[in-house]
Design an enzyme around this catalytic site. Sequence first.
Site, PDB file in Angstrom:
ATOM      1  CG  ASP A 146      -1.596   2.484   7.285  1.00  0.00           C
ATOM      2  OD1 ASP A 146      -1.527   3.690   7.517  1.00  0.00           O
ATOM      3  OD2 ASP A 146      -2.443   2.005   6.509  1.00  0.00           O
ATOM      4  CG  PHE A 166       0.166   5.841  -0.359  1.00  0.00           C
ATOM      5  CD1 PHE A 166      -0.317   4.716   0.308  1.00  0.00           C
ATOM      6  CD2 PHE A 166       0.923   5.657  -1.510  1.00  0.00           C
ATOM      7  CE1 PHE A 166      -0.048   3.434  -0.163  1.00  0.00           C
ATOM      8  CE2 PHE A 166       1.188   4.381  -1.984  1.00  0.00           C
ATOM      9  CZ  PHE A 166       0.706   3.268  -1.314  1.00  0.00           C
ATOM     10  CD  GLU A 176       5.581  -4.133   7.984  1.00  0.00           C
ATOM     11  OE1 GLU A 176       6.393  -4.439   7.092  1.00  0.00           O
ATOM     12  OE2 GLU A 176       4.363  -4.370   7.911  1.00  0.00           O
ATOM     13  CG  ASP A 177       6.970  -1.468   4.747  1.00  0.00           C
ATOM     14  OD1 ASP A 177       6.206  -1.945   5.614  1.00  0.00           O
ATOM     15  OD2 ASP A 177       6.667  -1.453   3.536  1.00  0.00           O
ATOM     16  NE  ARG A 208       8.599  -3.280  -4.422  1.00  0.00           N
ATOM     17  CZ  ARG A 208       7.728  -3.560  -3.467  1.00  0.00           C
ATOM     18  NH1 ARG A 208       7.948  -3.162  -2.236  1.00  0.00           N
ATOM     19  NH2 ARG A 208       6.633  -4.239  -3.736  1.00  0.00           N
TER      20      ARG A 208
HETATM   21  P1  5GP Z   1      -1.104  -2.183   8.265  1.00  0.00           P
HETATM   22  O1  5GP Z   1      -1.465  -3.644   8.280  1.00  0.00           O
HETATM   23  O2  5GP Z   1      -0.419  -1.710   9.508  1.00  0.00           O
HETATM   24  O3  5GP Z   1      -2.286  -1.330   7.882  1.00  0.00           O
HETATM   25  O4  5GP Z   1      -0.166  -1.945   7.045  1.00  0.00           O
HETATM   26  C1  5GP Z   1       1.099  -2.360   6.943  1.00  0.00           C
HETATM   27  C2  5GP Z   1       1.491  -2.467   5.494  1.00  0.00           C
HETATM   28  O5  5GP Z   1       0.707  -1.602   4.671  1.00  0.00           O
HETATM   29  C3  5GP Z   1       2.915  -2.019   5.293  1.00  0.00           C
HETATM   30  O6  5GP Z   1       3.792  -3.075   5.407  1.00  0.00           O
HETATM   31  C4  5GP Z   1       2.886  -1.498   3.873  1.00  0.00           C
HETATM   32  O7  5GP Z   1       3.098  -2.575   2.983  1.00  0.00           O
HETATM   33  C5  5GP Z   1       1.486  -1.006   3.675  1.00  0.00           C
HETATM   34  N1  5GP Z   1       1.443   0.449   3.811  1.00  0.00           N
HETATM   35  C6  5GP Z   1       0.988   1.171   4.844  1.00  0.00           C
HETATM   36  N2  5GP Z   1       1.124   2.479   4.622  1.00  0.00           N
HETATM   37  C7  5GP Z   1       1.679   2.591   3.390  1.00  0.00           C
HETATM   38  C8  5GP Z   1       2.109   3.706   2.609  1.00  0.00           C
HETATM   39  O8  5GP Z   1       2.000   4.889   2.970  1.00  0.00           O
HETATM   40  N3  5GP Z   1       2.665   3.409   1.402  1.00  0.00           N
HETATM   41  C9  5GP Z   1       2.816   2.131   0.954  1.00  0.00           C
HETATM   42  N4  5GP Z   1       3.350   1.954  -0.239  1.00  0.00           N
HETATM   43  N5  5GP Z   1       2.439   1.060   1.674  1.00  0.00           N
HETATM   44  C10 5GP Z   1       1.882   1.291   2.884  1.00  0.00           C
END
Ligand code: 5GP
Length: 182
Positions: free
Chosen positions: A105, A154, A101-102, A167
Site C-alpha cells: 500500500d 480497502f 506479503e498480502d 479473513r
Molecule cells: P503498507 O505498509 O504498504 O502501507 O501496508 C501494508 C499492510 O497494510 C498490508 O500488509 C496490510 O496489512 C495493510 N493494508 C494495506 N491495504 C489494505 C487493505 O486494503 N485492506 C486491509 N485489510 N489491509 C490493508
Amino acid sequence: MADKPYVIDEMISAKAIAARIEALCREIVSEFSDTEKLVVVGLLRGSFVFIADLVRELDLPIEVDFLEASSYGNSTESSREVRILKDLRNAIEGRDVLVVEDIVDTGYTLSHVTNLLRSRKPARLKTIALLDKPSRREVEFRADWIGFEIPDAFVVGYGIDYAQRNRNLPFIGKVRFTEPAS
Ligand code: 5GP
C-alpha cells in the site's frame, strides 16, 4: 469505525486468484531452480492464506518461516511506523529468501522488512505481494512479483481482515461503507 455498517463487493474471484498463483509459481520456480532450500517468509497475519496456496504450487525444496510487522490495527489507515512484533525463527544468512506479503500500500512495511532482512545477508532476497496499490505509494518499493494491481480501495478476504473479520472469505472483496462517515 470498525462497527460502521458495510458490505463487501467481490473484486477478485477465488478462481482468478488460483490461476494467477499458478502463473506466478512457474516464474518463481524458474528463478530459484538452483536453490538448495528456499526460505519462504510469510508476513503475518494477512498473508497466511496466500502463502498456504503459494507453497503448494512451488515444486522446490522449501522451508517456511513467519514474521509479524505492525499493521493497521483496527483502522483502515496505515500508521507509517513499522515495528517487528514477531521475528523469524531461523537465521537467513547465505540463504535464498522469498518474502510473501498480502498487499503493498504505502510501501512502508515491505521496504522496512526487506531492509531489515537484507542486513542479515541472505544470498538472494525476493518479494511477492498478492495485491499492489501503486497509487497509494509513499515510499518507493516494488515487489519482484505481484498478483494483481488494484485501485485505491480497502479490501478484505483471502486472509486479509477488517478489524479481524472477513479473513475467511475465499475471494478478495472491496469494503463499501453503507453510511457516510461521521
Ligand atoms: P503498507 O505498509 O504498504 O502501507 O501496508 C501494508 C499492510 O497494510 C498490508 O500488509 C496490510 O496489512 C495493510 N493494508 C494495506 N491495504 C489494505 C487493505 O486494503 N485492506 C486491509 N485489510 N489491509 C490493508
